[in-house]
Design a protein around this motif. Structure first.
Motif, PDB file in Angstrom:
ATOM      1  N   TRP A  60      -7.882  56.990 -18.849  1.00  0.00           N
ATOM      2  CA  TRP A  60      -7.468  57.719 -17.654  1.00  0.00           C
ATOM      3  C   TRP A  60      -7.048  56.784 -16.523  1.00  0.00           C
ATOM      4  O   TRP A  60      -6.119  57.090 -15.779  1.00  0.00           O
ATOM      5  CB  TRP A  60      -8.565  58.660 -17.172  1.00  0.00           C
ATOM      6  CG  TRP A  60      -8.530  59.971 -17.893  1.00  0.00           C
ATOM      7  CD1 TRP A  60      -9.450  60.448 -18.781  1.00  0.00           C
ATOM      8  CD2 TRP A  60      -7.512  60.974 -17.803  1.00  0.00           C
ATOM      9  NE1 TRP A  60      -9.061  61.677 -19.242  1.00  0.00           N
ATOM     10  CE2 TRP A  60      -7.878  62.026 -18.657  1.00  0.00           C
ATOM     11  CE3 TRP A  60      -6.325  61.077 -17.087  1.00  0.00           C
ATOM     12  CZ2 TRP A  60      -7.096  63.170 -18.809  1.00  0.00           C
ATOM     13  CZ3 TRP A  60      -5.545  62.220 -17.239  1.00  0.00           C
ATOM     14  CH2 TRP A  60      -5.940  63.245 -18.086  1.00  0.00           C
ATOM     15  N   ALA A  61      -7.708  55.650 -16.371  1.00  0.00           N
ATOM     16  CA  ALA A  61      -7.383  54.748 -15.261  1.00  0.00           C
ATOM     17  C   ALA A  61      -5.924  54.297 -15.337  1.00  0.00           C
ATOM     18  O   ALA A  61      -5.182  54.378 -14.356  1.00  0.00           O
ATOM     19  CB  ALA A  61      -8.320  53.544 -15.249  1.00  0.00           C
ATOM     20  N   GLY A  62      -5.504  53.823 -16.483  1.00  0.00           N
ATOM     21  CA  GLY A  62      -4.125  53.379 -16.652  1.00  0.00           C
ATOM     22  C   GLY A  62      -3.133  54.529 -16.528  1.00  0.00           C
ATOM     23  O   GLY A  62      -2.044  54.373 -15.969  1.00  0.00           O
ATOM     24  N   THR A  63      -3.522  55.679 -17.040  1.00  0.00           N
ATOM     25  CA  THR A  63      -2.666  56.859 -16.956  1.00  0.00           C
ATOM     26  C   THR A  63      -2.450  57.266 -15.503  1.00  0.00           C
ATOM     27  O   THR A  63      -1.324  57.527 -15.072  1.00  0.00           O
ATOM     28  CB  THR A  63      -3.291  58.030 -17.749  1.00  0.00           C
ATOM     29  OG1 THR A  63      -3.454  57.639 -19.115  1.00  0.00           O
ATOM     30  CG2 THR A  63      -2.422  59.270 -17.672  1.00  0.00           C
ATOM     31  N   HIS A 109      -0.348  45.064 -14.778  1.00  0.00           N
ATOM     32  CA  HIS A 109      -1.746  45.056 -14.333  1.00  0.00           C
ATOM     33  C   HIS A 109      -2.699  45.266 -15.511  1.00  0.00           C
ATOM     34  O   HIS A 109      -3.794  44.708 -15.532  1.00  0.00           O
ATOM     35  CB  HIS A 109      -1.950  46.142 -13.275  1.00  0.00           C
ATOM     36  CG  HIS A 109      -3.355  46.316 -12.831  1.00  0.00           C
ATOM     37  ND1 HIS A 109      -4.040  45.343 -12.123  1.00  0.00           N
ATOM     38  CD2 HIS A 109      -4.218  47.339 -12.993  1.00  0.00           C
ATOM     39  CE1 HIS A 109      -5.268  45.776 -11.885  1.00  0.00           C
ATOM     40  NE2 HIS A 109      -5.397  46.981 -12.391  1.00  0.00           N
ATOM     41  N   ARG A 110      -2.306  46.055 -16.462  1.00  0.00           N
ATOM     42  CA  ARG A 110      -3.114  46.347 -17.658  1.00  0.00           C
ATOM     43  C   ARG A 110      -2.370  45.932 -18.927  1.00  0.00           C
ATOM     44  O   ARG A 110      -2.311  46.680 -19.897  1.00  0.00           O
ATOM     45  CB  ARG A 110      -3.455  47.837 -17.698  1.00  0.00           C
ATOM     46  CG  ARG A 110      -4.311  48.294 -16.571  1.00  0.00           C
ATOM     47  CD  ARG A 110      -4.707  49.742 -16.745  1.00  0.00           C
ATOM     48  NE  ARG A 110      -5.461  50.189 -15.613  1.00  0.00           N
ATOM     49  CZ  ARG A 110      -6.771  50.030 -15.446  1.00  0.00           C
ATOM     50  NH1 ARG A 110      -7.461  49.420 -16.382  1.00  0.00           N
ATOM     51  NH2 ARG A 110      -7.386  50.467 -14.377  1.00  0.00           N
ATOM     52  N   ARG A 111      -1.823  44.739 -18.912  1.00  0.00           N
ATOM     53  CA  ARG A 111      -0.967  44.348 -20.048  1.00  0.00           C
ATOM     54  C   ARG A 111      -1.705  44.356 -21.379  1.00  0.00           C
ATOM     55  O   ARG A 111      -1.087  44.638 -22.399  1.00  0.00           O
ATOM     56  CB  ARG A 111      -0.286  43.020 -19.756  1.00  0.00           C
ATOM     57  CG  ARG A 111      -1.069  41.773 -19.975  1.00  0.00           C
ATOM     58  CD  ARG A 111      -0.289  40.600 -19.517  1.00  0.00           C
ATOM     59  NE  ARG A 111      -0.244  40.704 -18.058  1.00  0.00           N
ATOM     60  CZ  ARG A 111       0.030  39.738 -17.224  1.00  0.00           C
ATOM     61  NH1 ARG A 111       0.352  38.573 -17.671  1.00  0.00           N
ATOM     62  NH2 ARG A 111       0.004  39.905 -15.944  1.00  0.00           N
ATOM     63  N   ASP A 112      -3.001  44.077 -21.414  1.00  0.00           N
ATOM     64  CA  ASP A 112      -3.730  44.140 -22.687  1.00  0.00           C
ATOM     65  C   ASP A 112      -3.728  45.556 -23.246  1.00  0.00           C
ATOM     66  O   ASP A 112      -3.536  45.760 -24.435  1.00  0.00           O
ATOM     67  CB  ASP A 112      -5.172  43.652 -22.519  1.00  0.00           C
ATOM     68  CG  ASP A 112      -5.260  42.159 -22.302  1.00  0.00           C
ATOM     69  OD1 ASP A 112      -4.290  41.460 -22.650  1.00  0.00           O
ATOM     70  OD2 ASP A 112      -6.297  41.695 -21.798  1.00  0.00           O
ATOM     71  N   GLU A 113      -3.947  46.526 -22.375  1.00  0.00           N
ATOM     72  CA  GLU A 113      -3.951  47.927 -22.816  1.00  0.00           C
ATOM     73  C   GLU A 113      -2.578  48.342 -23.339  1.00  0.00           C
ATOM     74  O   GLU A 113      -2.474  48.976 -24.379  1.00  0.00           O
ATOM     75  CB  GLU A 113      -4.368  48.846 -21.673  1.00  0.00           C
ATOM     76  CG  GLU A 113      -4.380  50.310 -22.033  1.00  0.00           C
ATOM     77  CD  GLU A 113      -4.799  51.218 -20.907  1.00  0.00           C
ATOM     78  OE1 GLU A 113      -4.485  52.422 -20.984  1.00  0.00           O
ATOM     79  OE2 GLU A 113      -5.443  50.747 -19.942  1.00  0.00           O
ATOM     80  N   TYR A 114      -1.537  47.973 -22.625  1.00  0.00           N
ATOM     81  CA  TYR A 114      -0.194  48.378 -23.016  1.00  0.00           C
ATOM     82  C   TYR A 114       0.293  47.624 -24.251  1.00  0.00           C
ATOM     83  O   TYR A 114       1.088  48.148 -25.016  1.00  0.00           O
ATOM     84  CB  TYR A 114       0.783  48.204 -21.855  1.00  0.00           C
ATOM     85  CG  TYR A 114       0.585  49.251 -20.796  1.00  0.00           C
ATOM     86  CD1 TYR A 114       1.088  50.534 -20.965  1.00  0.00           C
ATOM     87  CD2 TYR A 114      -0.147  48.979 -19.640  1.00  0.00           C
ATOM     88  CE1 TYR A 114       0.885  51.514 -20.007  1.00  0.00           C
ATOM     89  CE2 TYR A 114      -0.347  49.948 -18.684  1.00  0.00           C
ATOM     90  CZ  TYR A 114       0.176  51.219 -18.874  1.00  0.00           C
ATOM     91  OH  TYR A 114      -0.042  52.173 -17.927  1.00  0.00           O
TER      92      TYR A 114
END
Length: 117
Positions: A60-63, A109-114
């Motif tokens: 949810w944070a990244g979304t 900012h969240r490149r690992d997640e993406y």
């Protein structure tokens, strides 16, 4: 690749919900109701991206950060609109120009997640 997916999801949400609002008789003019027109469009784009991101397993944070990129550009623009320094169409253009780099910033900012979705 994910950036392109977000752009496609954004346009899909805008198109699908735009059809729904039109069928319900809900619509706002960029000239008459620029604030409402932009906010509804930002909601439509955010909904499309949020559905796709959650389906792809994003937290949810990244979304919510990605959705915020649709709304954040108007923060400095609405006061300029209210002061009569820009018009509704300029709000639309400038906000859309700004949202794309903001989407990229959210992804970086969240490149690992993406990178892993």
């Amino acid at each position: 690749m994910h950036y392109l997916e977000m752009v496609v999801a954004m346009f899909a949400g805008m198109f699908a919900l735009g059809l729904l609002w039109s069928a319900l008789g809900i619509g706002f003019s960029h000239t008459r109701d620029p604030e409402l027109a932009y906010l509804l469009m930002a909601f439509d784009m955010s909904a499309g991206m949020a559905v796709w991101m959650r389906a792809r397993g994003h937290a949810w944070a990244g979304t919510l950060e990605m959705c915020a990129a649709m709304f954040v550009p108007v923060v400095p623009l609405f006061p300029l609109l209210w002061l009569g320094l820009i018009d509704g169409m300029t709000v639309m253009i400038l906000a859309h120009v700004a949202m794309f780099p903001l989407m990229l910033a959210a992804m970086l900012h969240r490149r690992d997640e993406y990178a892993h979705c």
